[in-house]
Design a protein around this motif. Structure first.
Motif, PDB file in Angstrom:
ATOM      1  N   UNK A  94       0.958  -0.913   0.046  1.00  7.61           N
ATOM      2  CA  UNK A  94      -0.453   0.037   0.071  1.00  7.61           C
ATOM      3  C   UNK A  94       1.102   1.315   0.040  1.00  7.61           C
ATOM      4  N   UNK A  95       2.045   1.163   0.699  1.00  5.18           N
ATOM      5  CA  UNK A  95       2.239   2.794   0.974  1.00  5.18           C
ATOM      6  C   UNK A  95       3.396   3.180   0.040  1.00  5.18           C
ATOM      7  N   UNK A  99      -0.193   3.152  -3.504  1.00  5.04           N
ATOM      8  CA  UNK A  99      -0.418   4.508  -2.830  1.00  5.04           C
ATOM      9  C   UNK A  99       0.814   5.556  -2.952  1.00  5.04           C
ATOM     10  N   UNK A 100       1.941   4.967  -3.600  1.00  8.55           N
ATOM     11  CA  UNK A 100       3.131   5.290  -3.207  1.00  8.55           C
ATOM     12  C   UNK A 100       3.329   7.136  -3.234  1.00  8.55           C
ATOM     13  N   UNK A 101       2.286   7.645  -4.761  1.00 11.36           N
ATOM     14  CA  UNK A 101       2.258   8.781  -4.420  1.00 11.36           C
ATOM     15  C   UNK A 101       1.801   9.395  -3.023  1.00 11.36           C
ATOM     16  N   UNK A 102       1.548   8.695  -2.535  1.00 14.09           N
ATOM     17  CA  UNK A 102       0.428   9.942  -0.936  1.00 14.09           C
ATOM     18  C   UNK A 102       1.781   9.626  -0.047  1.00 14.09           C
ATOM     19  N   UNK A 103       2.688   8.907   0.008  1.00 12.46           N
ATOM     20  CA  UNK A 103       3.823   9.044   0.303  1.00 12.46           C
ATOM     21  C   UNK A 103       5.509   9.334  -0.335  1.00 12.46           C
ATOM     22  N   UNK A 104       5.797  10.054   0.415  1.00 11.71           N
ATOM     23  CA  UNK A 104       7.270  10.898  -0.017  1.00 11.71           C
ATOM     24  C   UNK A 104       8.582  10.487   0.824  1.00 11.71           C
ATOM     25  N   UNK A 357       6.500   9.613   4.411  1.00  9.46           N
ATOM     26  CA  UNK A 357       6.202  10.277   5.372  1.00  9.46           C
ATOM     27  C   UNK A 357       4.621  10.763   5.076  1.00  9.46           C
ATOM     28  N   UNK A 358       3.469  11.081   5.061  1.00 10.50           N
ATOM     29  CA  UNK A 358       2.459  10.894   4.819  1.00 10.50           C
ATOM     30  C   UNK A 358       2.732  12.474   4.096  1.00 10.50           C
ATOM     31  N   UNK A 369      -4.063   7.894   8.884  1.00  8.29           N
ATOM     32  CA  UNK A 369      -2.619   8.260   8.761  1.00  8.29           C
ATOM     33  C   UNK A 369      -2.017   9.566   8.676  1.00  8.29           C
ATOM     34  N   UNK A 370      -2.404  10.437   9.676  1.00  3.95           N
ATOM     35  CA  UNK A 370      -2.251  12.376   9.227  1.00  3.95           C
ATOM     36  C   UNK A 370      -1.208  12.816   8.592  1.00  3.95           C
ATOM     37  N   UNK A 371      -1.406  13.753   8.213  1.00  6.92           N
ATOM     38  CA  UNK A 371      -0.718  14.317   6.901  1.00  6.92           C
ATOM     39  C   UNK A 371       1.231  14.760   8.001  1.00  6.92           C
TER      40      UNK A 371
END
Ligand SMILES: *[C@@H]1O[C@H](CO)[C@@H](O)[C@H](O)[C@H]1NC(C)=O
Ligand SMILES: *[C@@H]1O[C@H](CO)[C@@H](O)[C@H](O)[C@H]1NC(C)=O
Length: 472
Positions: A94-95, A99-104, A357-358, A369-371
């Protein structure tokens, strides 16, 4: 003495976390109410507390005790950041993939300064894709197959230099080898004086990398920054020379010099230099740690060593006792040695987790998972979970006779940020192993079970060992 110190630390940190918790509670009201809840877990011992635990003790213990207590997703607080740790293959996927674009990816600024802010692994999006394609292309099977004789040359001089009967620091020697292989992949045939200057200055950067970041003159970090500046000058000279020669090589430097984006823009010298250092950095300690573990695992298990020797001796005989060079085809046909590499990667899991990081609030399995929170898929837990790898603390080649279940084996990460140098790393390990087991015998010196984290796990003191030439 240690116990007393530990108590003092625990007391201080408990006090500290209590104070910070009080503050948190007061601010609590400002956080908008969400349907999803934060994952279970404790944010206790903020800042130093959990970081100290994570980096000083066995990460196996740190992560697995948390997983036992809270399950596959839990929150914690390390390196000064609230974090969510994820210990299941689905969550890792998932990370890192779906959904890689949501986690840098995130790294401390102090490390970014030493490597260079344009290095590929600090980025997301278009620039990242462009650099990644270049690096992946220059380290693809089609390119690295031509490097076999050169890597073999490096492995021969390395293994020959160990065979003195004197105690050597195995990890340190492996670092030298993987640095040379990195230089080879980046520059092809680099002139000796450049190589020497790069090596000396890079060693200073390497020493400062894990030290406390400060600008005070004389500290390892400051020295590293200065060496970084000199590296930039040396790389500038090399780049300049290459541009004039217009060589049609296929090494990474040539690929970068030749690259243009959709607007026809070439890469700036700074971008090229940062990425060269990034690749050197990513290639050195990681590969060296794994090779050190391989030396240890082979040493600890005579039957395993015999099996690898049997496989490699046949190849050496076919090559007239080393008169003929190893061929690419031979390196692709070393099934036992390949499995040793896989099982060593799993056992040692030198990259314990990925660090992301989200970029927005993300919901996963009903949890928030907060921003801005750090997100860490825990490779180590997955690789040591008996559900996926029965009897996980046993070194067992047979588990790789079938492919591992999806997302349960990620020694090189997964998704767009997975290691683009994995094939080169494996090739280097195979060639090293070939010469190690066919030419040398060795004995590990001193304590054999303790581990140091630097920050990759390696046997204590880099595995001091004595090497000799095998008698014919
Ligand atoms: C570092 O690089 C410079 C060139 O910029 C070189 O003169 C020097 O010998 C190198 N080594 C060290 C240890 O500084
Ligand atoms: C460099 O680019 C030109 C044109 O885009 C291409 O023909 C050439 O093969 C490239 N060279 C290398 C080394 O990739």
């Amino acid at each position: 003495m240690d116990a007393i110190l530990t108590y003092v630390f625990i007391f201080l940190f408990t006090l500290l976390s209590f104070v910070i918790f009080m503050k948190r509670d007061k601010r609590g009201g400002q956080v908008p109410q969400k349907r999803a809840q934060l994952p279970p877990g404790s944010l206790g011992w903020p800042y130093i507390g959990e970081t100290l635990q994570l980096y000083s003790q066995n990460p196996n213990t740190f992560f697995s005790s948390k997983q036992k207590r809270y399950g596959e997703i839990f929150k914690t607080h390390i390196l000064g950041c609230p974090s969510v740790m994820l210990a299941s293959p689905e969550a890792a996927k998932f990370v890192l993939v779906t959904r890689a674009h949501l986690f840098k990816p995130t790294y401390p600024k102090s490390k970014e300064r030493l490597i260079g802010p344009s290095a590929l692994f600090f980025h997301q999006g278009d620039y990242h894709m462009r650099m990644r394609k270049l690096v992946q292309g220059s380290l693809s099977l089609d390119i690295i197959r031509n490097l076999v004789p050169h890597i073999e040359g490096l492995a021969v001089s390395a293994t020959d230099s160990w065979a003195t009967g004197q105690v050597i620091d195995t990890f340190h020697q492996m670092k030298k080898l993987s640095f040379e292989v990195g230089i080879l992949a980046i520059f092809g045939n680099l002139e000796a004086h450049y190589k020497e200057e790069l090596k000396k200055n890079y060693t200073i950067v390497d020493k400062g990398y894990n030290s406390f970041p400060t600008n005070i003159p004389g500290t390892p970090y400051k020295k590293a920054l200065l060496a970084r500046k000199r590296l930039r000058v040396i790389l500038g000279d090399i780049i300049c020379e290459r541009k004039e020669k217009r060589l049609l090589e296929k090494d990474l430097l040539c690929c970068m010099l030749n690259s243009t984006d959709e607007k026809g823009e070439v890469l700036a010298d700074d971008q090229i230099a940062d990425n060269i250092l990034g690749v050197l950095f990513a290639a050195q300690d990681t590969t060296a740690s794994v090779m050190t573990w391989i030396v240890k695992y082979l040493h600890d298990d005579p039957k395993l060593l015999e099996a690898v020797k049997a496989e490699q001796k046949i190849i050496r005989e076919a090559n007239e006792e080393g008169q003929q060079p190893l061929s690419w085809a031979q390196t692709r046909n070393m099934p036992v040695s390949h499995k040793v590499i896989f099982e060593s990667l799993r056992m040692a899991t030198i990259i314990s987790f990925a660090f992301r990081e989200a970029v927005v609030d993300v919901e996963y399995k009903g949890y928030l998972i907060p921003k801005g929170w750090k997100v860490m898929p825990l490779f180590r837990n997955i690789h040591h979970n008996p559900e996926y790898f029965a009897d996980p603390h046993k070194f067992d080649l047979s588990r790789f006779e079938v492919a591992p279940k999806p997302n349960t084996f990620m020694p090189f990460g997964s998704g767009v940020h997975a290691c683009p140098g994995n094939e080169l790393a494996k090739l280097e390990m195979l060639v090293m192993m070939h010469h190690l087991v066919t030419k040398l015998k060795w004995e590990v010196v001193g304590s054999q079970s303790e581990i140091q984290y630097s920050p990759f796990p390696v046997p204590l003191h880099g595995l001091p060992a004595k090497f000799w030439k095998q008698s014919a």
